[in-house]
Design a protein around this motif. Structure first.
Motif, mmCIF file in Angstrom:
data_model
loop_
_atom_site.group_PDB
_atom_site.id
_atom_site.type_symbol
_atom_site.label_atom_id
_atom_site.label_comp_id
_atom_site.label_asym_id
_atom_site.label_seq_id
_atom_site.Cartn_x
_atom_site.Cartn_y
_atom_site.Cartn_z
ATOM 1 N N PRO A 168 0.835 -1.207 0.000
ATOM 2 C CA PRO A 168 0.000 0.000 0.000
ATOM 3 C C PRO A 168 0.863 1.249 0.000
ATOM 4 C CG PRO A 168 -0.002 -1.043 2.163
ATOM 5 C CD PRO A 168 0.723 -1.971 1.250
ATOM 6 N N SER A 169 0.477 2.224 -0.769
ATOM 7 C CA SER A 169 1.294 3.433 -0.918
ATOM 8 C C SER A 169 1.388 4.237 0.368
ATOM 9 C CB SER A 169 0.727 4.315 -2.030
ATOM 10 O OG SER A 169 -0.624 4.659 -1.754
ATOM 11 N N ASP A 170 0.414 4.086 1.244
ATOM 12 C CA ASP A 170 0.413 4.852 2.492
ATOM 13 C C ASP A 170 0.790 4.000 3.703
ATOM 14 O OD1 ASP A 170 -1.856 3.314 2.365
ATOM 15 O OD2 ASP A 170 -3.216 4.869 3.129
ATOM 16 N N GLY A 171 1.432 2.857 3.462
ATOM 17 C CA GLY A 171 1.887 2.011 4.563
ATOM 18 C C GLY A 171 0.830 1.023 5.014
ATOM 19 N N MET A 172 1.210 0.172 5.965
ATOM 20 C CA MET A 172 0.365 -0.947 6.365
ATOM 21 C C MET A 172 -0.723 -0.575 7.379
ATOM 22 S SD MET A 172 0.959 -3.775 4.805
ATOM 23 C CE MET A 172 0.250 -4.978 5.918
ATOM 24 N N LYS A 173 -0.511 0.457 8.171
ATOM 25 C CA LYS A 173 -1.482 0.843 9.198
ATOM 26 C C LYS A 173 -1.788 -0.354 10.122
ATOM 27 C CE LYS A 173 -2.180 4.966 7.406
ATOM 28 N NZ LYS A 173 -1.199 4.922 6.311
ATOM 29 N N VAL A 174 -0.726 -0.958 10.641
ATOM 30 C CA VAL A 174 -0.885 -2.135 11.494
ATOM 31 C C VAL A 174 0.001 -1.968 12.714
ATOM 32 C CG1 VAL A 174 0.939 -3.431 10.312
ATOM 33 C CG2 VAL A 174 -0.843 -4.665 11.548
ATOM 34 N N LEU A 175 -0.479 -2.443 13.854
ATOM 35 C CA LEU A 175 0.310 -2.392 15.080
ATOM 36 C C LEU A 175 1.575 -3.219 14.901
ATOM 37 C CD1 LEU A 175 0.013 -1.155 17.950
ATOM 38 C CD2 LEU A 175 -0.873 -3.367 18.693
ATOM 39 N N GLY A 176 2.688 -2.730 15.397
ATOM 40 C CA GLY A 176 3.958 -3.426 15.257
ATOM 41 C C GLY A 176 3.954 -4.771 15.954
ATOM 42 N N PRO A 177 4.935 -5.615 15.664
ATOM 43 C CA PRO A 177 4.980 -6.944 16.266
ATOM 44 C C PRO A 177 5.353 -6.882 17.737
ATOM 45 C CG PRO A 177 6.975 -6.566 14.997
ATOM 46 C CD PRO A 177 6.075 -5.384 14.752
ATOM 47 N N TRP A 178 5.039 -7.963 18.444
ATOM 48 C CA TRP A 178 5.476 -8.109 19.832
ATOM 49 C C TRP A 178 6.991 -8.128 19.870
ATOM 50 C CZ3 TRP A 178 8.622 -11.620 22.198
ATOM 51 C CH2 TRP A 178 8.612 -11.645 23.594
ATOM 52 N N ARG A 179 7.578 -7.498 20.871
ATOM 53 C CA ARG A 179 9.029 -7.482 21.033
ATOM 54 C C ARG A 179 9.399 -7.935 22.435
ATOM 55 N NH1 ARG A 179 11.419 -7.248 16.051
ATOM 56 N NH2 ARG A 179 10.609 -5.516 14.803
ATOM 57 N N ALA A 180 10.475 -8.692 22.525
ATOM 58 C CA ALA A 180 10.926 -9.212 23.812
ATOM 59 C C ALA A 180 11.608 -8.124 24.631
ATOM 60 C CB ALA A 180 11.900 -10.369 23.591
ATOM 61 N N GLU A 181 11.669 -8.358 25.928
ATOM 62 C CA GLU A 181 12.467 -7.536 26.834
ATOM 63 C C GLU A 181 13.506 -8.437 27.484
ATOM 64 O OE1 GLU A 181 10.161 -5.380 29.646
ATOM 65 O OE2 GLU A 181 8.891 -4.412 28.134
ATOM 66 N N GLU A 182 14.763 -8.040 27.398
ATOM 67 C CA GLU A 182 15.828 -8.879 27.914
ATOM 68 C C GLU A 182 15.844 -8.896 29.441
ATOM 69 O OE1 GLU A 182 19.649 -8.118 26.263
ATOM 70 O OE2 GLU A 182 19.043 -8.667 24.233
ATOM 71 N N ASP A 183 16.434 -9.978 29.989
ATOM 72 C CA ASP A 183 16.534 -10.125 31.438
ATOM 73 C C ASP A 183 17.953 -10.535 31.802
ATOM 74 O OD1 ASP A 183 16.715 -12.778 30.698
ATOM 75 O OD2 ASP A 183 14.725 -13.338 31.435
ATOM 76 N N GLU A 184 18.146 -10.994 33.037
ATOM 77 C CA GLU A 184 19.482 -11.321 33.500
ATOM 78 C C GLU A 184 20.074 -12.525 32.770
ATOM 79 O OE1 GLU A 184 16.442 -13.403 35.997
ATOM 80 O OE2 GLU A 184 16.781 -11.339 35.309
ATOM 81 N N ILE A 185 19.219 -13.436 32.303
ATOM 82 C CA ILE A 185 19.745 -14.565 31.525
ATOM 83 C C ILE A 185 20.311 -14.072 30.198
ATOM 84 C CG2 ILE A 185 19.097 -16.672 30.277
ATOM 85 C CD1 ILE A 185 17.251 -17.367 32.570
ATOM 86 N N ASP A 186 19.633 -13.134 29.560
ATOM 87 C CA ASP A 186 20.163 -12.555 28.329
ATOM 88 C C ASP A 186 21.480 -11.835 28.589
ATOM 89 O OD1 ASP A 186 18.083 -13.041 26.201
ATOM 90 O OD2 ASP A 186 16.827 -12.070 27.701
ATOM 91 N N ARG A 207 25.424 -8.554 13.302
ATOM 92 C CA ARG A 207 25.642 -7.689 14.448
ATOM 93 C C ARG A 207 24.823 -8.156 15.653
ATOM 94 N NH1 ARG A 207 25.391 -1.678 11.553
ATOM 95 N NH2 ARG A 207 27.356 -1.901 10.378
ATOM 96 N N ASP A 208 25.350 -7.871 16.808
ATOM 97 C CA ASP A 208 24.585 -8.103 18.024
ATOM 98 C C ASP A 208 23.477 -7.055 18.093
ATOM 99 O OD1 ASP A 208 23.782 -9.148 20.435
ATOM 100 O OD2 ASP A 208 25.297 -8.089 21.609
ATOM 101 N N GLY A 209 22.469 -7.347 18.885
ATOM 102 C CA GLY A 209 21.364 -6.406 19.071
ATOM 103 C C GLY A 209 20.449 -6.926 20.146
ATOM 104 N N PRO A 210 19.502 -6.117 20.575
ATOM 105 C CA PRO A 210 18.552 -6.582 21.586
ATOM 106 C C PRO A 210 17.797 -7.812 21.095
ATOM 107 C CG PRO A 210 18.337 -4.217 21.202
ATOM 108 C CD PRO A 210 19.216 -4.746 20.127
ATOM 109 N N ARG A 211 17.603 -8.772 21.979
ATOM 110 C CA ARG A 211 16.793 -9.941 21.607
ATOM 111 C C ARG A 211 15.366 -9.493 21.352
ATOM 112 N NH1 ARG A 211 13.418 -13.335 24.396
ATOM 113 N NH2 ARG A 211 14.145 -12.694 26.459
ATOM 114 N N ALA A 218 6.105 -18.522 27.738
ATOM 115 C CA ALA A 218 5.217 -17.414 28.086
ATOM 116 C C ALA A 218 5.350 -16.268 27.085
ATOM 117 C CB ALA A 218 5.516 -16.927 29.503
ATOM 118 N N GLU A 219 6.588 -15.959 26.695
ATOM 119 C CA GLU A 219 6.787 -14.910 25.701
ATOM 120 C C GLU A 219 6.180 -15.307 24.359
ATOM 121 O OE1 GLU A 219 10.907 -12.639 27.004
ATOM 122 O OE2 GLU A 219 11.034 -14.320 25.594
#
Length: 494
Positions: A168-186, A207-211, A218-219
């Motif tokens: 679509p020329s004006d973009g998807m107009k959709v909520l972004g995907p779920w994203r994880a939040e890192e913890d002490e194990i990460d 490259r490294d980056g946030p998980r 559960a996630e």
């Protein structure tokens, strides 16, 4: 100890559906040799180790969690007997079957069993090809998915014709995907990967980056619910399109979680089907998503074993070009072709792109230049967070590179710049022109397409689905100039 004895879970078998009971003892192994053997994407290594360590923490005293150099060292330490669900690669399957203390159970984590696939394949004894569409319809009936009596919901088996719209020329107009939040194990995983790399024990690509992908059950469930509620309704029509400003569009982003075993594919199917039945998602989008799970994913899994281990070495288009360094190392900044640079950047920075980018940008470019399919398969396996041997061998050797000569797909997935111009928004801002075959501004996908057709003229002329391309190539007055231009380019980035 019987069926409820200690279950060894590989790192792609982490869900409860790989266990027989809520009390079953578990063996988890983090074998450093896996990372030493291949130069995996840094974020893939992080995701797998994070998921494995999170699972060990969840299971607590039920789990024996060993960090060793090799799987063999771990098995020698823990002793037996052990059971394990059918591993997902030839190498892992051969290894566990050599161990007397290990009993191998049927595969889990797929929607059709080996017996069901064999019955379907054997039933096609009239010499017809094993087409995915036929397998998918059989699975729909057998699993009673999106059915109304004996027929498909809505009176149609697939909505492919409706699900191929340009972006679509004006973009998807959709909520972004779920994203994880890192913890002490990460944090621990990142520290370990940094140290191992610094000490020269392992090396990574990307490259490294946030998980960003789920590392726990559960996630994964939260990500599934988010997709079904907010993204599935608009997934279908644009699933074959590419937007430069929106790398994930309405795709589920759930394949890493499913391939780690954190989600059972049938629960994803039922969640999507329920959204249709309750009027929360249109049939076209739901059918398109269901097709990927009970159709394509299971089909690829079974063909991996059906074709045999030698399938990965097929090279019937005689493609011998080594992967150029800029491609292998994800050097997006070396590439001027906007779509290809963008695709490599997505892989470099996230370890992920959706399926059309993989097939029609990355795979298409490799096919046109005759990249060695075995090396390309390994590159996809290592570079993508959802890449596993069983995933990439049929997808790359068969679907993407047509190195099997047509055992999986009826034609090579080669396309020129016109396709990319129609299905993306890249060409307007690119220094190359999709209509140009020769010259400084010739699109490398357009010239590359005709070079591919010319190199494979005899084989393509005998295929009804590609014969027209050969006829078109023979009418081009500048085809020799096109081929010379592409041969001169060599392995230089476009």
């Amino acid at each position: 100890m019987g069926d409820h004895g200690r279950r060894w879970l590989f790192a792609d078998q982490l869900g409860d559906h790989f266990l027989d009971s809520a009390e079953q003892p578990v063996l988890l192994v983090e074998a450093r040799s896996v990372l030493r053997r291949r130069r995996f994407h840094r974020q893939k290594a992080h995701l797998v180790l994070s998921a494995l360590r999170h699972r060990a923490a969840e299971l607590g005293e039920r789990a024996t969690f060993l960090r060793t150099g090799t799987y063999g060292e771990a098995l020698d330490r823990v002793g037996g007997p052990l059971t394990v669900c059918h591993p997902t690669s030839y190498a892992a399957d051969a290894f566990v079957r050599r161990r007397d203390e290990v009993t191998v159970l049927p595969a889990r984590g797929f929607t059709s069993t080996a017996g069901e696939f064999k019955a379907w394949a054997d039933g096609r004894g009239d010499g017809r090809r094993l087409l995915m569409e036929d397998f998918y319809r059989d699975a729909r009936r057998r699993l009673d998915v999106l059915m109304e009596g004996d027929g498909p919901a809505g009176g149609r088996w697939n909505f492919d014709a409706d699900n191929r719209l340009p972006p679509p020329s004006d973009g998807m107009k959709v909520l972004g995907p779920w994203r994880a939040e890192e913890d002490e194990i990460d944090e621990e995983v990142r520290h370990d990967l940094d140290r191992w790399e610094r000490e020269g024990e392992v090396a990574f690509v990307g490259r490294d980056g946030p998980r960003t992908f789920p590392a726990t059950r559960a996630e994964a469930l939260r990500a599934l619910r988010h997709f079904v509620a907010h993204r599935l309704p608009v997934f279908g029509p644009y699933q074959d399109a590419i937007l430069s400003a929106d790398p994930v569009m309405a795709h589920s982003m759930l394949s890493p979680a499913v391939n780690l075993g954190l989600l059972d594919p049938m629960e994803c199917v039922r969640a999507a089907e329920d959204a249709y039945r309750c009027g929360r998602a249109p049939l076209g989008s739901v059918e398109g998503y269901v097709r990927q799970l009970i159709g394509w994913r299971d089909y690829i899994w079974h063909l991996y074993w059906h074709f045999g281990e030698g399938y990965r070495e097929l090279n019937r288009l005689s493609a011998r070009t080594p992967l150029p360094g800029w491609f292998a190392d994800l050097d997006a900044d070396a590439v001027e072709a906007r779509c290809l640079s963008w695709a490599l950047r997505q892989v470099r920075d996230t370890g992920f792109t959706h399926h059309i980018v993989r097939l029609m940008v990355l795979g298409n470019y490799a096919l046109q230049r005759g990249f060695d399919p075995a090396r390309l398969t390994d590159w996809f396996h290592r570079s993508f967070v959802d890449g596993y041997d069983w995933v990439m061998v049929p997808n790359v050797v068969g679907m993407s590179q047509h190195a099997d000569g047509g055992m999986l797909a009826t034609k090579p997935y080669a396309a020129g710049g016109a396709y990319i111009n129609r299905m993306s928004d890249f060409c307007g801002g690119c220094r190359y022109r999709p209509t140009r075959r020769t010259g400084e501004d010739a699109c490398p996908f357009t010239s590359g397409y005709w070079w591919f057709v010319a190199r494979n003229e005899e084989r393509l002329a005998g295929n009804p689905r590609t014969a027209r391309s050969v006829h078109g190539m023979r009418r081009l007055a500048d085809v020799d100039e096109v081929c010379a231009q592409e041969a001169e380019r060599g392995d230089a980035p476009p």
